[in-house]
Design an enzyme around this catalytic site. Sequence first.
Site, PDB file in Angstrom:
ATOM      1  N   GLY A  56     -10.420 -26.917  37.050  1.00  0.00           N
ATOM      2  CA  GLY A  56     -11.048 -26.356  35.856  1.00  0.00           C
ATOM      3  C   GLY A  56     -11.258 -27.454  34.836  1.00  0.00           C
ATOM      4  CB  CYS A  83      -8.313 -30.532  40.235  1.00  0.00           C
ATOM      5  SG  CYS A  83      -9.028 -31.571  38.995  1.00  0.00           S
ATOM      6  CE1 TYR A  84      -6.196 -26.927  32.816  1.00  0.00           C
ATOM      7  CE2 TYR A  84      -5.644 -24.986  34.120  1.00  0.00           C
ATOM      8  CZ  TYR A  84      -5.668 -25.651  32.902  1.00  0.00           C
ATOM      9  OH  TYR A  84      -5.164 -25.048  31.791  1.00  0.00           O
ATOM     10  CG  HIS A 173     -11.957 -31.247  43.725  1.00  0.00           C
ATOM     11  ND1 HIS A 173     -11.796 -29.974  43.236  1.00  0.00           N
ATOM     12  CD2 HIS A 173     -11.976 -32.063  42.654  1.00  0.00           C
ATOM     13  CE1 HIS A 173     -11.731 -30.012  41.921  1.00  0.00           C
ATOM     14  NE2 HIS A 173     -11.833 -31.271  41.533  1.00  0.00           N
ATOM     15  CD  GLU A 175     -12.244 -27.949  46.129  1.00  0.00           C
ATOM     16  OE1 GLU A 175     -11.261 -28.479  46.665  1.00  0.00           O
ATOM     17  OE2 GLU A 175     -12.377 -27.847  44.893  1.00  0.00           O
ATOM     18  N   GLY A 228     -36.965  -5.824  53.624  1.00  0.00           N
ATOM     19  CA  GLY A 228     -37.315  -6.685  54.754  1.00  0.00           C
ATOM     20  C   GLY A 228     -36.583  -8.012  54.689  1.00  0.00           C
ATOM     21  CG  ASP A 231     -29.116 -10.460  50.983  1.00  0.00           C
ATOM     22  OD1 ASP A 231     -28.781 -11.162  51.956  1.00  0.00           O
ATOM     23  OD2 ASP A 231     -29.284 -10.930  49.844  1.00  0.00           O
ATOM     24  CE  LYS A 372     -29.467 -14.914  51.816  1.00  0.00           C
ATOM     25  NZ  LYS A 372     -30.133 -13.860  51.039  1.00  0.00           N
TER      26      LYS A 372
END
Length: 516
Positions: A56, A83-84, A173, A175, A228, A231, A372
Amino acid sequence: MFTGDKVLILDFGSQYTQLIARRVREEGVYSEIHPCNISLEEIKAINPQAIILSGGPASVVQENSPKIDPAIFDLGLPILGICYGMQLISYLLGGKVEPAKVREYGRSSLELLTSSPLWEGIWPEHKEFTVWMSHGDTVLEIPQGFEVLAKTESIEFAVIGAREKNIYALQFHPEVVHTDFGKQIIANFLFQIARLEPSWSMSSFIDNVLEEVKVQVGEDKVVCALSGGVDSTVVAVLLNKALGHKLHCIFVDNGLLRLNEGEEVVSYLRKHFDLNLHYVQAQDLFLNRLKGVTDPEEKRKIIGHTFIEVFEQEAKKIEGVKWLAQGTLYPDVIESISYKGPSAVIKSHHNVGGLPEKMDLKLIEPLRELFKDEVRKVGIELGLPDFIIWRHPFPGPGLAIRIVGEITPERLEILRQADKIVQNELLEADWYRKVWQGFAVLLPLKTVGVMGDERTYEHVVALRVVDSIDAMTADWSRLPSELLARISNRIINEVKGVNRVVFDISSKPPSTIEWE
Ligand code: XMP
């Protein structure tokens, strides 16, 4: 609700928080993001088996910086601070944190100092590797019970851990893709330290949703607006599996779709999925209302209102409808719950233009836990074809915002023909899935050309193809010049009324992806 092992990610406002959630899920473990200021009771109600504290922008030594109830450390859960999150662990457990003089940002070389469950599969072969740093404060003294697991040239305590308590903290990080072994480090926290069971898969997700929805809906009826796109199609096919013909899908053809798009999607879904599908042909109504309109926002408004009107009319014909199904995804949900500091503005979910309130419908959002790429995986599990799974995003107002200026049947026809060529050529050249979106735009001007011996005075088509991760930012795709040449030649030769093609080389920001 998912009942397997679950990781709670407390969000302190890092731009990478979503990425942490995705990395955890990629390991087959369900993860949920919540704002850092939720209460201990709420945390207990979520019932996680491990907790990750995100990064953060704040400084823990500032008075008003976000903190957590230190009782969280007594829950007996494995905790990873990033991190934070690391600074917070150090600060709350009695270490010393020095405020930032300068922020360190970018690549750094991490040196591992000792073996640890966190380094399983890494130590001792790789004792030094690249990690991605982004921090201001530095830990000066570590809390009691912790040992130092790694350092960098500028930071003495880059990774610390308390083996008995199962609390670990990283200054970098894991990630982000720039960190070597980042995936392995996250997996080690999940499986070596927290000992979690990987039970999150798209087929378990589908089973869960089917069960839940059946109970939730009972004998009621559900309507779903089918566009269409991937989602809404996944929502429709998924709910159809649970509810059969109690689900009514409404596909509104607004006359602003791509060439044959409406028919293709509708006939495919009818043929393969036995969907209860209402195909509403409202092209004339939309095009009449758009006559003479050139302002982009005006176009959007007219199309939005007309859509609601048509949808409502159709839905009212169905008796006993109590629910509206929507393809809300996890990033939309996070957007409205994430921690953004004291000045946070909570954004309400965008649903189909206020329809649920207007028609007194309850919402079903079966994809609200998914990213997604997970929605695509669900689609694949459900047997949807590539042309739906990998379809580029298409705006609700459709071709109306890709015809700059007035929308007429003639101009729609020109754009449809040109756009079809763009789609076909991107697919043929294997570029369709490499780019975020690619389409043609019809400009409101004519230019001079020459064909044979004749002077021509005809339309200009712009080609817009962009790379992006989330449509918030985008850059124009570096398509091979041969592909550009083929698209241009085909459009000019095959589409009557066009004698010039230009390629849009603007990035977003400051431009947008669409032209209107
Ligand atoms: P822009 O043009 O804002 O587009 O860079 C970002 C993404 O959003 C899509 N887009 C829309 N989608 N209604 C929609 O449903 C709209 O009015 C609209 N405008 C833009 C665009 O296609 C891109 O993916």
